[in-house]
Scaffold this active site. Structure first.
Site, mmCIF file in Angstrom:
data_model
loop_
_atom_site.group_PDB
_atom_site.id
_atom_site.type_symbol
_atom_site.label_atom_id
_atom_site.label_comp_id
_atom_site.label_asym_id
_atom_site.label_seq_id
_atom_site.Cartn_x
_atom_site.Cartn_y
_atom_site.Cartn_z
ATOM 1 N N THR A 110 -7.967 -6.196 -0.484
ATOM 2 C CA THR A 110 -7.083 -6.262 0.410
ATOM 3 C C THR A 110 -6.531 -4.905 0.955
ATOM 4 O O THR A 110 -5.889 -4.882 2.149
ATOM 5 C CB THR A 110 -5.665 -7.087 -0.066
ATOM 6 O OG1 THR A 110 -4.941 -7.337 0.999
ATOM 7 C CG2 THR A 110 -5.062 -6.283 -1.077
ATOM 8 N N LYS A 111 -6.986 -3.943 0.264
ATOM 9 C CA LYS A 111 -6.279 -2.632 0.655
ATOM 10 C C LYS A 111 -7.164 -2.296 1.853
ATOM 11 O O LYS A 111 -6.770 -1.263 2.442
ATOM 12 C CB LYS A 111 -6.616 -1.454 -0.445
ATOM 13 C CG LYS A 111 -5.719 -1.913 -1.775
ATOM 14 C CD LYS A 111 -4.280 -1.772 -1.577
ATOM 15 C CE LYS A 111 -3.397 -1.827 -2.693
ATOM 16 N NZ LYS A 111 -2.067 -1.813 -2.528
#
Length: 344
Positions: A44-45
């Protein structure tokens, strides 16, 4: 002709959502996992790395040949290093010594310079990975410090992408969202968007045993006596990140290393989803919540699975590592049978 992309950055976002059928079978609600491992950097980063860096470019803060500095438990570092390659920047990262060697090797493979710092020191200790990153940024000409823990763009990235995706994928029927909280940007940004759509949606943060976030949410006070070492990477904190919008979160659940570890392996074995350690943590947090807060068949639950299990092969997926931790979960024997090696 199938879609062709100009570079890997165009693959960020629009991650799939998959129904869980076995691990959550005792809960009447429909439970879905949002698989952030489908981002090109496998977490998700990617969302925040691209959003923050492009915002800095638009403001003229990032100049050609600049150096990007950040504190990371691994995933943010992978994403920043990946974006830096495509955009032509240098990348320097500080990580804690909880970070496994394969993660550090991965960061170096993406061209990042890595500084390893002690994990179990106060956040304001000059040796902490927070302070080391600040010092490097201050000493490095033509550099910026991402500072994901205190950068509102962290939260904004998920407000603009993760939240809308969850709303659209559930056709606006989502009732509960669970995510592990580290910087808090993922859950906070998604929560801000979803609460605007429907304030009745329940937002639940999953914290680590040894972290201060759950108690701070409940009391508004920092209880440093709760701080203790724990093994789950990328969640929990011994400081309060401003990216974490506590007023958008309805409830916190706290999980321990052992339960999260076994749950991670169970998700892989029973759902075919090779998730990271926080995949097990968020699933365990959901199941604990469901025991005390009965759900119905009308509930639509989304668990955000933030990264891929390939980064944890020598940790949570390793029998030797599990034994070294002294984990003796009551289902350990079934795992020993499932994971034992057969020589032909």
């Amino acid at each position: 002709m199938s879609t062709v992309y100009n570079n890997v950055l165009e693959l960020i976002g629009n991650t799939p959502m998959v129904k869980l059928n076995t691990v959550t079978k005792d809960v009447p609600a429909k439970v879905f996992a949002k698989l952030e491992s489908f981002n090109p950097g496998h977490s998700t980063k990617d969302r925040i790395a691209l959003h923050i860096i492009e915002a800095a470019e638009k403001k003229g803060i990032l100049k050609p040949g600049a150096t990007i500095v950040e504190t990371t438990s691994g995933n943010t570092g992978f994403s920043i290093a990946m974006v830096s390659i495509i955009k032509g920047y240098q990348c320097i990262l500080s990580v804690s010594d909880k970070t496994k060697p394969e993660k550090i090797a991965y960061l170096k493979a993406l061209g990042a310079k890595v500084f390893v710092c002690p994990a179990n020191v106060p956040a304001d200790d000059p040796r902490s990975y927070y302070e080391v990153a600040k010092r490097i940024a201050a000493e490095t000409p033509n550099s910026i410090y991402i500072n994901q823990y205190f950068n509102e763009l962290n939260t904004e990235a998920h407000y603009m992408s993760t939240g809308p995706e969850i709303w659209e994928q559930t056709e606006g029927k989502v009732t509960h969202v669970f995510a592990c909280t580290g910087t808090g940007g993922t859950l906070s940004g998604a929560a801000k968007y979803l609460k605007e759509k429907n304030p009745d949606i329940k937002i639940i943060g999953v914290d680590a045993l040894g972290s201060i976030l759950k108690t701070y949410h409940e009391t508004g006070e920092i209880h440093l006596e709760e701080v203790r070492p724990y093994q789950i990477e990328g969640m929990g904190k011994n400081l309060i990140p401003s990216a974490l919008l506590f007023d958008k979160i309805d409830h916190f659940v706290r999980v321990n290393d052992e339960d999260a570890a076994y749950r991670t392996r169970e998700v892989a074995l029973k759902e075919g989803i090779m998730g990271g350690y926080t995949t097990g943590a968020v699933t365990q947090g959901f199941l604990q919540y469901a025991q005390e807060n009965p759900l119905t068949e009308n509930d639509i639950v989304v668990l955000i699975y933030p990264d891929h299990g390939s980064r944890y092969i020598s940790k949570v997926y390793s029998d030797e590592w599990m034994t070294e931790q002294g984990f003796t979960n009551n289902c350990v024997h079934s795992y020993e049978e499932l994971f034992k090696t057969t020589i032909i």
